[in-house]
Design a protein around this motif. Structure first.
Motif, PDB file in Angstrom:
ATOM      1  N   ILE A 141      -6.216  -4.041   4.537  1.00 33.32           N
ATOM      2  CA  ILE A 141      -5.614  -4.700   5.698  1.00 33.32           C
ATOM      3  C   ILE A 141      -4.473  -3.854   6.254  1.00 33.32           C
ATOM      4  CG2 ILE A 141      -4.133  -6.636   6.365  1.00 33.32           C
ATOM      5  CD1 ILE A 141      -5.986  -8.394   4.568  1.00 33.32           C
ATOM      6  N   GLN A 142      -3.612  -3.358   5.375  1.00 34.09           N
ATOM      7  CA  GLN A 142      -2.473  -2.548   5.815  1.00 34.09           C
ATOM      8  C   GLN A 142      -2.939  -1.251   6.469  1.00 34.09           C
ATOM      9  OE1 GLN A 142       0.993  -2.772   2.768  1.00 34.09           O
ATOM     10  NE2 GLN A 142      -0.796  -3.598   1.708  1.00 34.09           N
ATOM     11  N   ARG A 143      -4.018  -0.663   5.938  1.00 40.22           N
ATOM     12  CA  ARG A 143      -4.549   0.556   6.534  1.00 40.22           C
ATOM     13  C   ARG A 143      -5.058   0.287   7.953  1.00 40.22           C
ATOM     14  NH1 ARG A 143      -8.837   3.111   7.799  1.00 40.22           N
ATOM     15  NH2 ARG A 143     -10.208   1.383   7.234  1.00 40.22           N
ATOM     16  N   ARG A 144      -5.729  -0.846   8.120  1.00 41.77           N
ATOM     17  CA  ARG A 144      -6.286  -1.179   9.439  1.00 41.77           C
ATOM     18  C   ARG A 144      -5.189  -1.525  10.444  1.00 41.77           C
ATOM     19  NH1 ARG A 144     -11.964  -4.535   8.793  1.00 41.77           N
ATOM     20  NH2 ARG A 144     -12.765  -3.439   6.952  1.00 41.77           N
ATOM     21  N   VAL A 145      -4.105  -2.089   9.993  1.00 43.76           N
ATOM     22  CA  VAL A 145      -2.970  -2.366  10.887  1.00 43.76           C
ATOM     23  C   VAL A 145      -2.430  -1.051  11.448  1.00 43.76           C
ATOM     24  CG1 VAL A 145      -0.577  -3.181  10.977  1.00 43.76           C
ATOM     25  CG2 VAL A 145      -2.332  -4.576   9.863  1.00 43.76           C
ATOM     26  N   ILE A 146      -2.368  -0.033  10.607  1.00 43.64           N
ATOM     27  CA  ILE A 146      -1.933   1.287  11.067  1.00 43.64           C
ATOM     28  C   ILE A 146      -2.882   1.812  12.144  1.00 43.64           C
ATOM     29  CG2 ILE A 146      -1.621   3.697  10.396  1.00 43.64           C
ATOM     30  CD1 ILE A 146       0.619   1.912   9.417  1.00 43.64           C
ATOM     31  N   TYR A 201      -5.794  -6.404   0.579  1.00 38.87           N
ATOM     32  CA  TYR A 201      -4.529  -6.255   1.298  1.00 38.87           C
ATOM     33  C   TYR A 201      -4.173  -4.793   1.521  1.00 38.87           C
ATOM     34  CZ  TYR A 201      -3.626 -11.232   1.375  1.00 38.87           C
ATOM     35  OH  TYR A 201      -3.708 -12.574   1.651  1.00 38.87           O
ATOM     36  N   TRP A 202      -4.573  -3.917   0.629  1.00 37.72           N
ATOM     37  CA  TRP A 202      -4.359  -2.494   0.878  1.00 37.72           C
ATOM     38  C   TRP A 202      -5.186  -2.058   2.092  1.00 37.72           C
ATOM     39  CZ3 TRP A 202      -2.718   1.820  -2.744  1.00 37.72           C
ATOM     40  CH2 TRP A 202      -1.699   1.387  -3.583  1.00 37.72           C
ATOM     41  N   ASN A 245       0.846  -1.184   0.000  1.00 41.69           N
ATOM     42  CA  ASN A 245       0.000   0.000   0.000  1.00 41.69           C
ATOM     43  C   ASN A 245       0.890   1.246   0.000  1.00 41.69           C
ATOM     44  OD1 ASN A 245      -1.739   2.139   0.492  1.00 41.69           O
ATOM     45  ND2 ASN A 245      -3.064   0.959   1.850  1.00 41.69           N
ATOM     46  N   SER A 246       1.091   1.799  -1.185  1.00 40.46           N
ATOM     47  CA  SER A 246       1.996   2.939  -1.343  1.00 40.46           C
ATOM     48  C   SER A 246       1.397   4.243  -0.828  1.00 40.46           C
ATOM     49  CB  SER A 246       2.386   3.090  -2.819  1.00 40.46           C
ATOM     50  OG  SER A 246       1.239   3.234  -3.635  1.00 40.46           O
ATOM     51  N   ASP A 247       0.115   4.233  -0.468  1.00 39.82           N
ATOM     52  CA  ASP A 247      -0.504   5.435   0.093  1.00 39.82           C
ATOM     53  C   ASP A 247      -0.073   5.678   1.536  1.00 39.82           C
ATOM     54  OD1 ASP A 247      -1.854   5.870  -2.262  1.00 39.82           O
ATOM     55  OD2 ASP A 247      -3.734   4.959  -1.578  1.00 39.82           O
ATOM     56  N   ILE A 248       0.434   4.645   2.192  1.00 40.33           N
ATOM     57  CA  ILE A 248       0.842   4.766   3.595  1.00 40.33           C
ATOM     58  C   ILE A 248       2.289   5.265   3.660  1.00 40.33           C
ATOM     59  CG2 ILE A 248       1.216   3.529   5.760  1.00 40.33           C
ATOM     60  CD1 ILE A 248      -0.947   1.557   4.862  1.00 40.33           C
ATOM     61  N   LYS A 249       2.488   6.404   4.310  1.00 37.29           N
ATOM     62  CA  LYS A 249       3.811   7.019   4.411  1.00 37.29           C
ATOM     63  C   LYS A 249       4.260   7.081   5.872  1.00 37.29           C
ATOM     64  CE  LYS A 249       3.505   8.035   0.009  1.00 37.29           C
ATOM     65  NZ  LYS A 249       4.265   7.273  -1.016  1.00 37.29           N
ATOM     66  N   PRO A 250       5.575   7.082   6.110  1.00 39.08           N
ATOM     67  CA  PRO A 250       6.062   7.209   7.493  1.00 39.08           C
ATOM     68  C   PRO A 250       5.612   8.528   8.119  1.00 39.08           C
ATOM     69  CG  PRO A 250       7.839   6.504   6.014  1.00 39.08           C
ATOM     70  CD  PRO A 250       6.681   6.898   5.145  1.00 39.08           C
ATOM     71  N   LEU A 251       5.236   8.497   9.394  1.00 32.15           N
ATOM     72  CA  LEU A 251       4.860   9.705  10.101  1.00 32.15           C
ATOM     73  C   LEU A 251       6.081  10.601  10.302  1.00 32.15           C
ATOM     74  CD1 LEU A 251       2.578   8.227  12.918  1.00 32.15           C
ATOM     75  CD2 LEU A 251       1.834   9.401  10.833  1.00 32.15           C
TER      76      LEU A 251
END
Length: 527
Positions: free
Chosen positions: A481-486, A478-479, A343-349
């Protein structure tokens, strides 16, 4: 629930290694002898042996025993399966299978085998070997990876085809078949030598076979004379020598006593670069370091506190200090090297300790919090990460105590959820995101990466993603899923890092996959 309910050993901490092979075949021992003679003529400028210096020895050479990187390194030179990853790591291709068909119901896989396959002792590969091997991969109680084969209902083979029936539709199954335990083994050889001796006398179809094993000294492999790919392997002998100290490994590499070392400490990279006879090799990886946050006790049972803790992490500093130019900060659970699944939309804080302070105050902790992080003693990387985190968190009013533990003690605390914070590492085994998501989400499998989070809705989504046969829909799942893990903030990636190897300038075709597999069949050394 996810079909993978078996709780394996902590393979999240395991670093895997080695080998990939492909395509056509000769058909007789005479043609093999002729092939060897032709190869010798063509490779007259190639050295007969390459020596690889590594830190420790293997414990077993059985694909279904407890497994770590030292074992897999050797096994993937000796054993092969139906399929493997392509050379560019973008897709799955045949290894001992020429092609395959997935039936419309998604439950039956039929593989056509290469003709005249032989084990390295010259005995033919029979249908019963395939049946026994794959069922053993599923049922062998000593294997920490039998969950990989858990989807298998039964197996049939006439020696020309292998038909696998699944219990339910399982989208990652082809990727699972690339794993190191899903290989063909000789049933006759196992019955002849017995289970205990079998772990010391491997027999496979791979490019190499065991020549000699001196425990805690070296494992010597030699070319398989019955190998099914013409002209391979290029090098006749591989020797894996145990050198238990990184500085000694480098000294022997500089002296020409060994040819290759893996997992080069970042602190030694400049010394390698300064030697005109050596070279650094850098390979993209699926490896990343993670922070596990136990959610079962205050104050970390509060998701706002967990998010504040993550907000107060400077991932840029971690990556720069620990990995130098070989790493970068990470944010999404699935690594970038997994391509479309990431998921490339998720960036480091952005590191913001003041914001973290206000988040803690909002959560009911205006005076900050005290936490403890458990770290494996003697591991310079983990100790360095923990020291940096302690300093970063202090600026946000988070007082962190670092508890150094031996491997066994740390593992016990981690798996029993008797900790607050712990550092871990992930390295993908297969070309599919189901491995890391199952580990990080499924409570039955690993207590959601030993964080104690039992998110049933997320677990159901993850199970559905593993059963969804439409790839586009799987990617969307899976995209999400990754958002929900965050949002859960129970586990967070800190930074990713490439694999760093060093070798003599005489070494050619050194190639390591993102899964830490050394493609040894084309590896060579100029005389």
């Amino acid at each position: 629930m996810n079909i993978r309910s078996f709780k394996p050993l902590s393979f999240v901490f395991i670093i895997l290694m080695f080998v990939e092979l492909m395509a056509c075949s000769p058909s007789s021992s005479n043609s093999q002898n002729n092939l060897s003679q032709d190869s010798s003529k063509e490779n007259s400028n190639v050295a007969d042996e390459i020596i690889i210096g590594r830190l420790s020895d293997a414990a077993y050479l059985d694909p279904n025993q407890p497994m770590g990187g030292n074992e897999v390194t050797i096994l993937q030179n000796i054993y092969e399966g139906l399929v493997t990853n392509s050379e560019d790591n973008s897709k799955i291709v045949g290894q001992l299978a020429t092609d395959w068909e997935i039936k419309d119901d998604g439950l039956t896989y039929v593989f056509n085998l290469k003709p005249d396959l032989k084990f390295s002792d010259g005995t033919p590969v029979k249908g019963e070997d395939w049946v026994w091997s794959l069922i053993r991969a599923r049922d062998c109680e000593t294997s920490a990876y039998r969950f990989i084969a858990e989807a298998i209902k039964d197996v049939e083979s006439d020696g020309k085809t292998v038909t696998i029936h699944l219990k339910e539709q399982w989208a990652p199954f082809l990727a699972d078949l690339c794993n190191f335990n899903m290989v063909v083994q000789s049933k006759e050889h196992f019955e002849k030598v017995g289970e205990e001796e079998y772990s010391r006398q491997p027999l496979g179809t791979g490019p190499y076979m065991l020549k000699e094993w001196k425990k805690e000294e070296y494992i010597a492999l030699e070319k398989n004379p019955y190998y099914h790919i013409e002209g391979l392997p290029v090098t006749k002998n591989l020797k894996f020598t145990v050198i238990a100290d990184d500085n000694t490994r480098l000294m022997q590499l500089q002296a020409g006593q060994i040819d290759i070392i893996n997992d080069v400490p970042y602190s030694l990279v400049d010394m390698v670069k300064a030697d005109k006879n050596l070279q650094i090799k850098q390979f993209p990886s699926t490896q990343a370091r993670f922070l596990e946050i136990n959610v079962q006790h205050p104050p970390l049972d509060n998701v706002k506190v967990r998010k504040a803790l993550i907000q107060a992490i400077d991932k840029d500093e971690l990556a720069q200090v620990v990995t130098k130019e070989f790493g970068a900060p990470a944010a999404a659970l699935i690594p970038e090297t997994e391509g479309k699944w990431h998921n490339s939309d998720i960036k480091p804080l952005k590191y913001d300790p003041e914001l973290a302070k206000s988040m803690l105050a909002e959560a009911g902790y205006p005076d900050g919090i005290d936490v403890e992080i458990i770290v494996r003693s003697g591991n310079a990387v983990y100790e360095q990460i923990a020291t940096l985190l302690k300093s970063q968190w202090a600026k946000a009013g988070i007082n962190c105590n670092i508890l150094l533990l031996e491997r066994a003690a740390l593992s016990e605390k981690n798996q029993s959820l008797n900790f607050q914070l712990c550092l871990g590492m992930w390295l993908d085994d297969i070309l599919d995101p189901s491995g890391i998501t199952g580990w990080a989400i499924d409570y039955a499998q690993s207590s959601a990466w030993y964080t104690g989070l039992d998110d049933k809705e997320l677990q159901e989504l993850n199970a559905k993603a593993s059963r969804e046969m439409d790839e586009a829909k799987r990617i969307e799942m899976y995209w999400e899923i990754q958002r929900r893990v965050i949002e859960n903030a129970n586990v967070t990636p800190l930074f990713k890092n490439d694999f760093v190897w060093a070798c003599s300038n005489k070494i050619q075709n050194l190639d390591v996959t993102p899964f830490a597999v050394l493609r040894s069949s084309k590896l060579s050394k100029v005389k």
